[in-house]
Design a protein around this motif. Sequence first.
Motif, short mmCIF file in Angstrom:
data_model
loop_
_atom_site.label_atom_id
_atom_site.label_comp_id
_atom_site.label_asym_id
_atom_site.label_seq_id
_atom_site.Cartn_x
_atom_site.Cartn_y
_atom_site.Cartn_z
N ARG A 53 -0.26 6.18 -15.84
CA ARG A 53 -1.62 6.67 -16.34
C ARG A 53 -2.62 6.24 -15.31
N ILE A 54 -2.29 4.99 -14.54
CA ILE A 54 -3.24 4.57 -13.47
C ILE A 54 -3.41 5.70 -12.38
N THR A 55 -1.96 6.36 -11.97
CA THR A 55 -2.03 7.44 -10.98
C THR A 55 -2.86 8.60 -11.33
N TYR A 61 -7.27 6.64 -6.12
CA TYR A 61 -7.07 7.99 -5.40
C TYR A 61 -5.62 7.79 -4.60
N LEU A 62 -5.07 6.84 -4.56
CA LEU A 62 -3.98 6.75 -3.69
C LEU A 62 -2.91 7.51 -3.87
N THR A 63 -2.23 7.80 -5.34
CA THR A 63 -1.38 8.90 -5.52
C THR A 63 -1.58 10.26 -5.09
N SER A 170 2.37 3.15 -0.84
CA SER A 170 1.57 1.86 -0.56
C SER A 170 2.19 0.66 -1.30
N ASN A 171 3.62 1.01 -1.63
CA ASN A 171 4.39 -0.12 -2.03
C ASN A 171 4.54 -1.13 -0.96
N ILE A 172 4.58 -0.91 -0.01
CA ILE A 172 4.69 -1.95 1.21
C ILE A 172 3.43 -2.83 0.96
N GLY A 173 2.38 -2.38 0.50
CA GLY A 173 1.15 -3.39 0.31
C GLY A 173 1.31 -4.36 -0.39
N ASN A 174 2.23 -4.45 -1.63
CA ASN A 174 2.73 -5.58 -2.16
C ASN A 174 3.04 -6.78 -1.40
N ALA A 175 3.52 -6.66 -0.24
CA ALA A 175 4.24 -7.68 0.55
C ALA A 175 3.04 -8.14 1.52
N PHE A 224 -2.33 -2.96 -17.63
CA PHE A 224 -1.20 -3.02 -16.60
C PHE A 224 -0.67 -4.20 -16.02
N HIS A 225 -1.55 -5.24 -15.90
CA HIS A 225 -1.31 -6.77 -15.43
C HIS A 225 -0.92 -7.44 -16.79
N LEU A 226 -1.73 -7.06 -17.90
CA LEU A 226 -1.48 -7.83 -18.99
C LEU A 226 -0.31 -7.62 -19.77
N TYR A 291 -0.83 -8.68 -5.17
CA TYR A 291 -1.37 -8.50 -4.05
C TYR A 291 -1.33 -7.18 -3.20
N SER A 292 -2.41 -6.58 -2.84
CA SER A 292 -2.10 -5.08 -2.61
C SER A 292 -2.81 -4.95 -1.11
N LEU A 293 -2.25 -5.20 -0.10
CA LEU A 293 -2.60 -5.23 1.29
C LEU A 293 -2.91 -3.90 1.79
C1 AVJ Z 1 2.19 0.68 -6.74
C2 AVJ Z 1 2.06 -1.24 -5.88
C3 AVJ Z 1 1.13 0.52 -4.77
O1 AVJ Z 1 -0.76 -1.85 -5.50
O2 AVJ Z 1 -1.85 -0.07 -5.68
C4 AVJ Z 1 -1.98 0.10 -9.12
C5 AVJ Z 1 0.21 -0.75 -8.11
N1 AVJ Z 1 -1.82 -2.03 -9.09
N2 AVJ Z 1 -2.89 -0.47 -9.74
C6 AVJ Z 1 -0.90 -0.73 -5.96
C7 AVJ Z 1 -1.09 -1.04 -8.80
C8 AVJ Z 1 -3.09 -1.90 -9.80
C9 AVJ Z 1 0.11 0.02 -6.81
N3 AVJ Z 1 1.51 0.03 -6.20
#
Ligand code: AVJ
Length: 334
Positions: A53-55, A61-63, A170-175, A224-226, A291-293
Amino acid sequence: MKAGYKILSPQDIKTRGTDHDFASDILIGLSRDKKSIPCRHIYDKEGDELFRRITELPEYYLTRCEYDIFQQHKDNIVKSMDKDRFNVIELGAGDGKKAKVLLKHFLDTGMDVTYIPIDISEAAMKNLINKFTKDPIDITIEGIVAEYSEGLKWLSRAEGERNLVLFLGSNIGNAHENEARAFLHKLRGVLNPGDYLLIGFDLKKDIDTLNKAYNDSENITAQFHLNLLRRINRELGGNFNPDQFKYYGRYNVLTGAIESYLVSLKDHIVYINTPNRSFSFKKWEPIHTEYSLKYTDSDIKKLAEETGFEITSNYTDSRKYFQDSLWRVNNGTK
Ligand code: AVJ
């Protein structure tokens, strides 16, 4: 189309330690002075659905950007690689929707591919296989339910094969920077010369745009976080009341990341059945949850260089919000 998946269980992979197990991660994370929970645990069935649902949110905008990049540049991406037979290995595949754009195009240009999606969530994998079965394409799918690091073990068995690794969204951003470097270096080590990595980065941009993407008007990101707390209740017999926590996610200009927390709204104690422990929360005490770098073009160049890859080409959307970077493993020594 031949499609199936397997779960890499502890029996399959001996080195899988308890440190990556949900219950022990929660025990360790909530016992810390600064409480934290690894974000990978957000993704159970409910978490997957909330992320989906976020996407679709206007703010996130990411997806959409990455989807547009693939539509726009799929031909350039194929032309940048010396065509052959490829295993297309996707780390954190989710529903595989974005990869499908590329996979279809690979087929159209006469490439022969096996698709190996790897995802931590079995629910996501079932959904992926389901989606590909409803709209089949002429490829073999060998899904793996496992974490990225375990996925790498699959790759190390694929010696002599040609691989294209997809690490999208941007899955790499979690690192953190160091972790990203270590992971990509390790990935580089199990790949063969001539293999490729297509990796998606969320670019540094206007701070309001970043903050809005993680603070949507429908509060889905908060849910999503909760979901972490609800998942602890469901699976570990916790008695968290999610209403006693507030989601807080903001861009930190110093770290260049969206840093997300669940903040306790009062002094209270939460009991969790597995591991039969109580955890006390102070009023305004945070649990770090994600953490989303965000990256710049030069951060990306540096990362590729430091981890032994050569950048073949970069693809970005018209607003330069997102960048997919195609990296190649050199013929040189590892
Ligand atoms: C799937 C990890 C890339 O960090 O943007 C979406 C997850 N967190 N909204 C991100 C996420 C909050 C997302 N990733």
